[in-house]
Design a protein around this motif. Structure first.
Motif, mmCIF file in Angstrom:
data_model
loop_
_atom_site.group_PDB
_atom_site.id
_atom_site.type_symbol
_atom_site.label_atom_id
_atom_site.label_comp_id
_atom_site.label_asym_id
_atom_site.label_seq_id
_atom_site.Cartn_x
_atom_site.Cartn_y
_atom_site.Cartn_z
ATOM 1 N N VAL A 164 41.433 -67.926 -16.949
ATOM 2 C CA VAL A 164 41.810 -67.690 -18.346
ATOM 3 C C VAL A 164 42.595 -68.874 -18.893
ATOM 4 O O VAL A 164 42.379 -69.309 -20.038
ATOM 5 C CB VAL A 164 42.630 -66.388 -18.453
ATOM 6 N N GLU A 165 43.500 -69.431 -18.102
ATOM 7 C CA GLU A 165 44.285 -70.577 -18.564
ATOM 8 C C GLU A 165 43.393 -71.781 -18.831
ATOM 9 O O GLU A 165 43.599 -72.511 -19.809
ATOM 10 C CB GLU A 165 45.359 -70.925 -17.532
ATOM 11 N N ARG A 166 42.406 -72.002 -17.956
ATOM 12 C CA ARG A 166 41.488 -73.132 -18.184
ATOM 13 C C ARG A 166 40.706 -72.942 -19.479
ATOM 14 O O ARG A 166 40.502 -73.896 -20.239
ATOM 15 C CB ARG A 166 40.533 -73.267 -17.002
ATOM 16 N N LEU A 167 40.270 -71.715 -19.747
ATOM 17 C CA LEU A 167 39.537 -71.462 -20.981
ATOM 18 C C LEU A 167 40.420 -71.640 -22.209
ATOM 19 O O LEU A 167 39.966 -72.093 -23.259
ATOM 20 C CB LEU A 167 38.953 -70.048 -20.959
ATOM 21 N N ARG A 168 41.695 -71.300 -22.090
ATOM 22 C CA ARG A 168 42.598 -71.503 -23.219
ATOM 23 C C ARG A 168 42.778 -72.977 -23.531
ATOM 24 O O ARG A 168 42.850 -73.375 -24.696
ATOM 25 C CB ARG A 168 43.948 -70.854 -22.907
ATOM 26 N N ALA A 181 33.426 -70.495 -30.915
ATOM 27 C CA ALA A 181 32.877 -69.140 -30.791
ATOM 28 C C ALA A 181 32.494 -68.829 -29.352
ATOM 29 O O ALA A 181 32.764 -67.742 -28.841
ATOM 30 C CB ALA A 181 31.673 -68.986 -31.713
ATOM 31 N N GLN A 182 31.839 -69.799 -28.677
ATOM 32 C CA GLN A 182 31.427 -69.573 -27.295
ATOM 33 C C GLN A 182 32.631 -69.392 -26.369
ATOM 34 O O GLN A 182 32.680 -68.469 -25.560
ATOM 35 C CB GLN A 182 30.562 -70.741 -26.824
ATOM 36 N N ILE A 183 33.597 -70.278 -26.509
ATOM 37 C CA ILE A 183 34.771 -70.201 -25.636
ATOM 38 C C ILE A 183 35.586 -68.945 -25.930
ATOM 39 O O ILE A 183 36.096 -68.286 -25.018
ATOM 40 C CB ILE A 183 35.637 -71.466 -25.800
ATOM 41 N N GLU A 184 35.685 -68.581 -27.195
ATOM 42 C CA GLU A 184 36.454 -67.391 -27.555
ATOM 43 C C GLU A 184 35.817 -66.127 -26.969
ATOM 44 O O GLU A 184 36.511 -65.239 -26.474
ATOM 45 C CB GLU A 184 36.553 -67.271 -29.072
ATOM 46 N N GLY A 185 34.466 -66.051 -27.003
ATOM 47 C CA GLY A 185 33.779 -64.895 -26.430
ATOM 48 C C GLY A 185 34.002 -64.789 -24.931
ATOM 49 O O GLY A 185 34.278 -63.716 -24.391
ATOM 50 N N GLN A 191 39.631 -62.122 -20.177
ATOM 51 C CA GLN A 191 40.923 -61.491 -20.398
ATOM 52 C C GLN A 191 40.818 -59.984 -20.180
ATOM 53 O O GLN A 191 41.717 -59.357 -19.605
ATOM 54 C CB GLN A 191 41.407 -61.787 -21.821
ATOM 55 N N SER A 192 39.700 -59.393 -20.623
ATOM 56 C CA SER A 192 39.488 -57.957 -20.411
ATOM 57 C C SER A 192 39.361 -57.642 -18.920
ATOM 58 O O SER A 192 39.920 -56.640 -18.437
ATOM 59 C CB SER A 192 38.229 -57.511 -21.159
ATOM 60 N N GLU A 193 38.641 -58.486 -18.190
ATOM 61 C CA GLU A 193 38.511 -58.281 -16.748
ATOM 62 C C GLU A 193 39.867 -58.412 -16.051
ATOM 63 O O GLU A 193 40.178 -57.664 -15.120
ATOM 64 C CB GLU A 193 37.517 -59.288 -16.169
ATOM 65 N N LEU A 194 40.676 -59.369 -16.510
ATOM 66 C CA LEU A 194 42.002 -59.543 -15.927
ATOM 67 C C LEU A 194 42.874 -58.308 -16.154
ATOM 68 O O LEU A 194 43.556 -57.833 -15.232
ATOM 69 C CB LEU A 194 42.660 -60.782 -16.528
ATOM 70 N N GLU A 195 42.849 -57.763 -17.354
ATOM 71 C CA GLU A 195 43.641 -56.571 -17.643
ATOM 72 C C GLU A 195 43.167 -55.382 -16.824
ATOM 73 O O GLU A 195 43.979 -54.561 -16.368
ATOM 74 C CB GLU A 195 43.568 -56.264 -19.136
#
Length: 287
Positions: A164-168, A181-185, A191-195
């Motif tokens: 998640v940090e790398r994607l941010r 848009a691609q990175i945000e999706g 993030q949902s999987e992490l939660e």
């Protein structure tokens, strides 16, 4: 002429001093290197001379300490008491006194059932104390080791956090709308999987920390659960029970349909009979 000669003299003096210092350091280093093997020999010699003073091999390499096992503990206790409601109330009071809380409860004048959560390290104490509430007719305790599950979930959480940090970071560097848009999706998905993993970890830790105790209270001793029979006899008994259950369900279904058959089926049969009779009459007349 005097000043250039002075500077040349100072330079020669500096070179001579540097050479002497290097020679001194080299001599000291050589002496240390020569003395080191001798010191090592002196340290090893006593161990070679007296084998009994050798350190055992396992002490040289300490094994990795085993991780503390994470256990989910549950218990079921059956009690007999003349006052069911009072016994159930005492069970809840004992659970709260141990730092726990009461959950589901179902109580009548002759039977009661209550589920409480208590700290895992207090489960044995609470269960032992139930002998003062009523007559213990059955006691069952179980433990499930979830150490591997917790280790796996925590490892996945750490990996997912890094992802998640790398994607941010990539999201902040994105230059076009398509990239954003691609990175945000993908970031939302991870993030949902992490939660979800974090909730799973918290659930497991909660079950480890708080044990589940189910207490059943009755005015008469409860019959112990019957053990399932294995082999041909057990299979035959299970099949016979299944057949009886199916027959009962069929009977119930027929009983439920019978009123509709009487109300709708009889008029429909009369109508069909009259239509057929009329058709036969017309055929006879035509002949």
């Amino acid at each position: 002429m005097g000043r250039p000669v002075l500077w040349v003299g100072v330079a020669l003096l500096a070179l001579v001093s540097a050479g002497c210092s290097s020679a001194k350091d080299s001599g000291t280093s050589a002496g240390y290197n020569a003395a080191a093997p001798e010191a090592a020999t002196q340290k090893v010699a006593p161990q070679q001379g007296n084998p009994q003073e050798k350190a055992p091999a396992p002490a040289a390499v300490q094994p990795v300490q085993e991780q503390e096992r994470q256990l989910v503990r549950t218990a079921t206790v059956d009690l007999r008491s003349d006052d069911v409601r009072k016994a159930v109330s005492q069970v809840k009071d004992r659970a709260q006194g141990a730092g726990g809380f009461a959950g589901q409860e179902n109580t009548t004048s002759t039977y009661g059932s209550v589920t409480v959560r208590v700290p895992s390290n207090q489960l044995d104490t609470v269960v032992d104390g139930l002998e003062q509430v009523g007559e213990v007719t059955r006691r069952e305790m179980r433990s499930e080791d979830v150490t591997d599950q917790l280790v796996d979930v925590e490892a996945r959480i750490a990996t997912q956090k890094a992802s998640v940090e790398r994607l941010r970071v990539l999201f902040e560097r994105a230059g076009s709308t398509t990239e954003i848009a691609q990175i945000e999706g993908e970031l939302t998905k991870r993030q949902s999987e992490l939660e979800s993993m974090q909730r799973r970890s918290e659930s497991l830790k909660g079950k480890v920390a708080m044990a589940t105790l189910t207490v059943q209270v009755s005015t008469t001793p409860l019959a112990p659960p019957q053990e399932k029979k294995a082999g041909f006899g057990g299979a035959f008994a299970a099949g016979w029970d299944a057949l009886g259950t199916a027959f009962r369900w069929i009977t119930v279904g027929v009983g439920g349909l019978l009123p509709f058959l009487l109300v709708l089926g009889v008029p429909a049969a009369v109508v069909i009979y009259l239509l057929r009779r009329r058709r036969v009459t017309r055929t006879n007349e035509a002949a």
